[in-house]
Write a protein that holds these residues in place. Structure first.
Motif, PDB file in Angstrom:
ATOM      1  N   TYR A 176     -25.318  23.064   3.717  1.00  0.00           N
ATOM      2  CA  TYR A 176     -25.607  23.491   5.083  1.00  0.00           C
ATOM      3  C   TYR A 176     -24.512  24.408   5.632  1.00  0.00           C
ATOM      4  N   GLN A 177     -23.259  24.152   5.216  1.00  0.00           N
ATOM      5  CA  GLN A 177     -22.112  24.854   5.788  1.00  0.00           C
ATOM      6  C   GLN A 177     -21.584  25.977   4.898  1.00  0.00           C
ATOM      7  N   SER A 203     -13.119  31.086  14.065  1.00  0.00           N
ATOM      8  CA  SER A 203     -13.092  29.639  14.318  1.00  0.00           C
ATOM      9  C   SER A 203     -11.829  28.949  13.821  1.00  0.00           C
ATOM     10  N   GLY A 204     -11.124  29.557  12.864  1.00  0.00           N
ATOM     11  CA  GLY A 204      -9.913  28.953  12.327  1.00  0.00           C
ATOM     12  C   GLY A 204     -10.050  28.621  10.856  1.00  0.00           C
ATOM     13  N   ASP A 205      -8.890  28.544  10.160  1.00  0.00           N
ATOM     14  CA  ASP A 205      -8.928  28.294   8.725  1.00  0.00           C
ATOM     15  C   ASP A 205      -9.368  26.876   8.388  1.00  0.00           C
ATOM     16  N   GLY A 206      -9.436  25.997   9.393  1.00  0.00           N
ATOM     17  CA  GLY A 206      -9.913  24.648   9.140  1.00  0.00           C
ATOM     18  C   GLY A 206     -11.319  24.608   8.586  1.00  0.00           C
ATOM     19  N   VAL A 207     -12.140  25.612   8.901  1.00  0.00           N
ATOM     20  CA  VAL A 207     -13.511  25.673   8.378  1.00  0.00           C
ATOM     21  C   VAL A 207     -13.492  25.738   6.853  1.00  0.00           C
ATOM     22  N   ALA A 208     -12.645  26.602   6.306  1.00  0.00           N
ATOM     23  CA  ALA A 208     -12.553  26.739   4.854  1.00  0.00           C
ATOM     24  C   ALA A 208     -11.866  25.532   4.226  1.00  0.00           C
ATOM     25  N   LEU A 209     -10.820  25.026   4.863  1.00  0.00           N
ATOM     26  CA  LEU A 209     -10.057  23.916   4.295  1.00  0.00           C
ATOM     27  C   LEU A 209     -10.872  22.626   4.253  1.00  0.00           C
ATOM     28  N   CYS A 210     -11.644  22.357   5.296  1.00  0.00           N
ATOM     29  CA  CYS A 210     -12.487  21.161   5.297  1.00  0.00           C
ATOM     30  C   CYS A 210     -13.578  21.266   4.235  1.00  0.00           C
ATOM     31  N   PHE A 211     -14.146  22.446   4.083  1.00  0.00           N
ATOM     32  CA  PHE A 211     -15.166  22.675   3.065  1.00  0.00           C
ATOM     33  C   PHE A 211     -14.588  22.415   1.676  1.00  0.00           C
ATOM     34  N   GLN A 258     -18.883  20.559  12.676  1.00  0.00           N
ATOM     35  CA  GLN A 258     -19.422  20.489  11.323  1.00  0.00           C
ATOM     36  C   GLN A 258     -18.299  20.305  10.295  1.00  0.00           C
ATOM     37  N   SER A 259     -17.180  20.984  10.507  1.00  0.00           N
ATOM     38  CA  SER A 259     -16.073  20.911   9.557  1.00  0.00           C
ATOM     39  C   SER A 259     -15.417  19.541   9.562  1.00  0.00           C
ATOM     40  N   ILE A 260     -15.186  18.995  10.740  1.00  0.00           N
ATOM     41  CA  ILE A 260     -14.556  17.678  10.817  1.00  0.00           C
ATOM     42  C   ILE A 260     -15.478  16.607  10.239  1.00  0.00           C
ATOM     43  N   LYS A 261     -16.763  16.766  10.429  1.00  0.00           N
ATOM     44  CA  LYS A 261     -17.699  15.812   9.835  1.00  0.00           C
ATOM     45  C   LYS A 261     -17.645  15.871   8.308  1.00  0.00           C
ATOM     46  N   LEU A 262     -17.519  17.077   7.746  1.00  0.00           N
ATOM     47  CA  LEU A 262     -17.321  17.201   6.304  1.00  0.00           C
ATOM     48  C   LEU A 262     -16.066  16.455   5.863  1.00  0.00           C
ATOM     49  N   GLY A 299      -6.428  24.204  11.065  1.00  0.00           N
ATOM     50  CA  GLY A 299      -6.317  24.982  12.295  1.00  0.00           C
ATOM     51  C   GLY A 299      -7.670  25.410  12.828  1.00  0.00           C
ATOM     52  N   PHE A 300      -7.857  25.258  14.143  1.00  0.00           N
ATOM     53  CA  PHE A 300      -9.100  25.676  14.796  1.00  0.00           C
ATOM     54  C   PHE A 300      -8.780  26.409  16.091  1.00  0.00           C
ATOM     55  N   SER A 301      -9.741  27.213  16.523  1.00  0.00           N
ATOM     56  CA  SER A 301      -9.575  27.978  17.753  1.00  0.00           C
ATOM     57  C   SER A 301     -10.111  27.176  18.937  1.00  0.00           C
TER      58      SER A 301
END
Length: 501
Positions: free
Chosen positions: A192-193, A206-214, A159-163, A148-150
């Motif tokens: 970096y992230q 920004s959304g929980d996608g930041v943590a999930l992609c990491f 950055q998250s999708i690239k990860l 999920g993203f905002s």
């Protein structure tokens, strides 16, 4: 790794590497060594547009966010994916939609496909990634992972999708050189992230996608021989796990463990598909972190998480693969916790779970899952023999590691194959030492050499060095036994020879 050769930590502490802490200004945009036109990964972007959001605008925004990602191509796919509302189990609905998306991606010659829905009233974008992972049985529970993203999309999204795509690319890399390059880029990108991913305010904004992609990227590295990011990634997920159960997102790990254990199985059947994937990702990271970790309650928390997931699928129709995955990971977690607490009964429980998982797995249809389960069953039998003081029945343990080597491809699954060969060599070394059998020790030496080669190719350099150490120890043992046999046959000991001289 000196303690590895003790009987209490036989296999697990040997095959995991470290992570470089070298900083990078923007590794995702600048670290690629490929020529500008050399595209190695194609990720299609499907049509979006649900709830009043203009699909073409979202599609264009995603492609623009990823435009500087060299070595990757992002074609627009004129197809919209949707989930069926007729499925009895919501998890099956997501799985079916993901398989449909993966088929659409294959028709367009894509390595992966991003698809999802935009929710206008909430300014939210929900994404799913369909890839070869859809057909990888050990990752069955990850198919329903929603990122999920905002809206509007910002830098954290890109950055998250690239990860996420680097992690997918790593899983597709069969060439050792390419695999090592992608692993290095992914490790630098995680560094970096990391500050953004562990900041709860970033997740809220920004959304929980930041943590999930990491976390997904950290797991991809662990499964390729580098578990150095697992502890941090599991901590990044803990606020999301707490929210999943309705707990305080700022609870620490000890509080989270007690709250999850206290919650029991209440509401397990109502877990949303994305919560299943979240808990599975968290559970996998905990299992990896428990290997030699001194962090508080890691193995206990892993056991509780996998008990919950096992209960979710225990009686679910059409979920045989999910059931086997849960049993395998529960057995793995119980084994790690048994070693930590010196609990022979828990080790016996681990053996029972893994036997059940092996019986439920089809070696021909799902060879990697079968091989992974056999590997952990062999290790659980070692743990039980040590903790119950019954000794190691080598003839009963060795066949499970051999089964992993038989069903798993040495080239397609280099790290798992290398781990299994290392485990087999280690057990053979112990058997040869106990029986003073030079022939078995020579076999162990040869297997250590093969394990080293495969682990090196997989990028697990620390594990490869440990395998080399095993080879050297076996060579020393062979020399020692041979020397003593020669002395015994000649009837002259070193001390006698010295006196006579």
């Amino acid at each position: 790794m000196a303690g590895f050769w003790s009987t209490l930590e036989l296999v697990f502490k040997a095959v995991f590497g470290g992570v470089s802490s070298e900083a990078a200004l923007d590794p995702l945009a600048t670290a690629s060594q490929q020529a500008p036109g050399d595209v190695l990964f194609v990720c299609g972007i499907a049509e979006f547009g649900v709830g009043g959001v203009e699909g073409s605008e979202i599609q264009s925004a995603i492609i623009k966010s990823l435009a500087d990602f060299s070595g990757f191509d992002f074609p627009a796919i004129s197809q919209h994916m949707a989930m069926s509302t007729d499925a009895v189990d919501p998890f099956h609905a997501v799985r079916d939609a993901q398989n449909w998306a993966w088929s659409a991606g294959l028709r367009h010659n894509c390595s992966a496909l991003l698809w999802g829905d935009g929710v206008a009233g909430q300014n939210r974008l929900d994404l799913w990634l369909a890839s070869k992972q859809n057909t990888y049985a050990p990752h069955e529970l990850f198919i329903s992972q929603k990122y999920g993203f905002s809206l509007p999309l910002g830098e954290d999204f890109g950055q998250s999708i690239k990860l996420l795509l680097l992690a997918a690319s790593l899983r597709l890399s069969n060439d050792p050189t390419r695999r090592n390059l992608v692993s290095a880029k992914l490790a630098k990108a995680l560094e970096y992230q990391q500050d953004r991913a562990r900041n709860l305010d970033t997740i809220d904004e920004s959304g929980d996608g930041v943590a999930l992609c990491f976390a997904t990227s950290a797991l991809a590295l662990a499964e390729n021989g580098d578990r150095g990011w697992c502890q941090l990634a599991s901590e990044v997920l803990e606020p999301l796990v707490a929210r999943c159960f309705g707990f305080d997102a700022r609870a620490d790990r000890d509080q989270l463990t007690m709250m999850i254990a206290g919650a029991g199985h209440a509401g397990v059947d109502q877990l949303l598909p994305e919560h299943i994937a979240l808990l599975a990702l968290y559970g996998h990271l905990l299992n990896w972190s428990a290997l030699g970790s001194s962090a508080s309650r890691v193995s206990l928390l892993a056991v509780e998480i996998w008990r919950i997931l096992h209960r979710r699928f225990e009686f679910a129709a059409g979920a045989s693969v999910a059931q086997a995955v849960c049993l395998t990971r529960l057995g793995e977690a119980c084994c790690a916790h048994a070693r930590e607490t010196k609990d022979a009964a828990l080790a016996a429980e681990a053996v029972n779970h893994l036997r059940g998982a092996l019986g439920a797995s089809d070696a021909k249809a799902y060879p990697v899952l079968y091989g992974l389960t056999a590997y952990h069953l062999g290790d659980a039998l070692i743990a039980h023999g040590e903790l119950a003081k019954t000794g190691l029945l080598y003839e009963s343990i060795i066949p499970f590691f051999q089964a992993t080597l038989k069903v798993c491809s040495r080239r397609e699954n280099p790290y798992l194959w290398g781990r299994a060969m290392f485990a087999l060599a280690t057990v053979q070394a112990m058997q040869g030492r106990d029986t003073r059998d030079v022939a078995i020790l020579r076999t162990a030496k040869m297997n250590f050499v093969q394990a080293q080669q495969n682990l090196e190719e997989a990028g697990a350099r620390s594990a490869a060095r440990t395998a080399m150490g095993g080879q050297m120890r076996v060579e020393t043992l062979i020399a020692d036994i041979t020397t003593k046999e020669m002395e015994a046959s000649s009837g002259v000991s070193p001390s006698t020879a010295k006196i006579a001289g």
